[in-house]
Write a protein that holds these residues in place. Sequence first.
Motif, PDB file in Angstrom:
ATOM      1  N   LEU A 159       0.938  -1.282  -0.041  1.00  0.00           N
ATOM      2  CA  LEU A 159      -0.079   0.111  -0.031  1.00  0.00           C
ATOM      3  C   LEU A 159       0.762   1.395  -0.020  1.00  0.00           C
ATOM      4  O   LEU A 159       1.697   1.195   0.689  1.00  0.00           O
ATOM      5  CB  LEU A 159      -0.876  -0.028   1.342  1.00  0.00           C
ATOM      6  N   ASP A 200      -8.185   3.537   3.162  1.00  0.00           N
ATOM      7  CA  ASP A 200      -7.936   2.441   3.638  1.00  0.00           C
ATOM      8  C   ASP A 200      -8.198   2.423   5.459  1.00  0.00           C
ATOM      9  O   ASP A 200      -7.897   1.645   5.971  1.00  0.00           O
ATOM     10  CB  ASP A 200      -6.577   1.633   3.433  1.00  0.00           C
ATOM     11  N   GLY A 211      -7.937  -1.094   8.793  1.00  0.00           N
ATOM     12  CA  GLY A 211      -8.758  -1.549   7.339  1.00  0.00           C
ATOM     13  C   GLY A 211     -10.080  -1.221   6.823  1.00  0.00           C
ATOM     14  O   GLY A 211     -10.335  -1.551   5.826  1.00  0.00           O
ATOM     15  N   PRO A 266     -12.301   1.767   5.978  1.00  0.00           N
ATOM     16  CA  PRO A 266     -12.511   2.840   5.515  1.00  0.00           C
ATOM     17  C   PRO A 266     -13.358   3.883   6.258  1.00  0.00           C
ATOM     18  O   PRO A 266     -14.568   3.647   6.329  1.00  0.00           O
ATOM     19  CB  PRO A 266     -12.870   2.844   4.079  1.00  0.00           C
TER      20      PRO A 266
END
Length: 248
Positions: A4, A30, A105, A107
């Motif tokens: 990422l 994220d 994780g 959003p």
Amino acid sequence: MMQLKTSAIVCTLLGHGEHGVIGRFLTAEDGLVAGYIRGGRGRRLRPVLQPGNIVALTLAARLDNQLASATVELGEARAALITGSFGLATLEWATILTAAALTEGAPHPALHAGLDALVAMLAAEAPPVQTAEALARYELLLLAETGFGLDLASCAATGTTQDLAFVSPRSSQAVSRTAGLPWAARLLPLPAFLITDHRPDASDVHAALVLTRHFLARDILAGSAARLFAARDRLTARLPVDESGTSG
């Protein structure tokens, strides 16, 4: 291989090993993410890894359930611009709360935008009452984003949408002045600025922070996590209690 690359707000840091740290960061797409930064306590990275700073973050892990390795580059140094005791206490609390409340994780773009705006206000040395208003709104947003939002649209007892003055500490719903007055000692005051365009003063903001603290303690930071409220208590102790700037 998970990788990422994104912009992120530094939230919290935990020492790991002799020189490294585990950092938690809030990203727009994220949500909350974590990674191990080698040399994170070293001279080069200490100024970068300050809560509130924006960094270019790269995370890499072989497995999805493995703590990622992270590298960071400074994007915007805002922490160093926050020097007053109230601003520093507010920054500490907002970043600690964010890291403690969110699941990694998931959003939360609205929360990322809210935290970004709050830290920007602190860096710009906005007046404490204005900043505390933004903090109260951020806490309400965090409650809503994590499934514990308050219902401030209508009275729990009568259904009216007029003259809402209290919040039930049990149902999290607004109560009108008429319905709530006999039970006022058991209810939480609802500052008008949270549901209207009323401009808040210091007493309004204090009331809002009392309101959000109750629900954060009940729904987000219960049990052992309640120790984190020490950071919040430091900021409320430094918040002016009236418009002249007299502190509590």
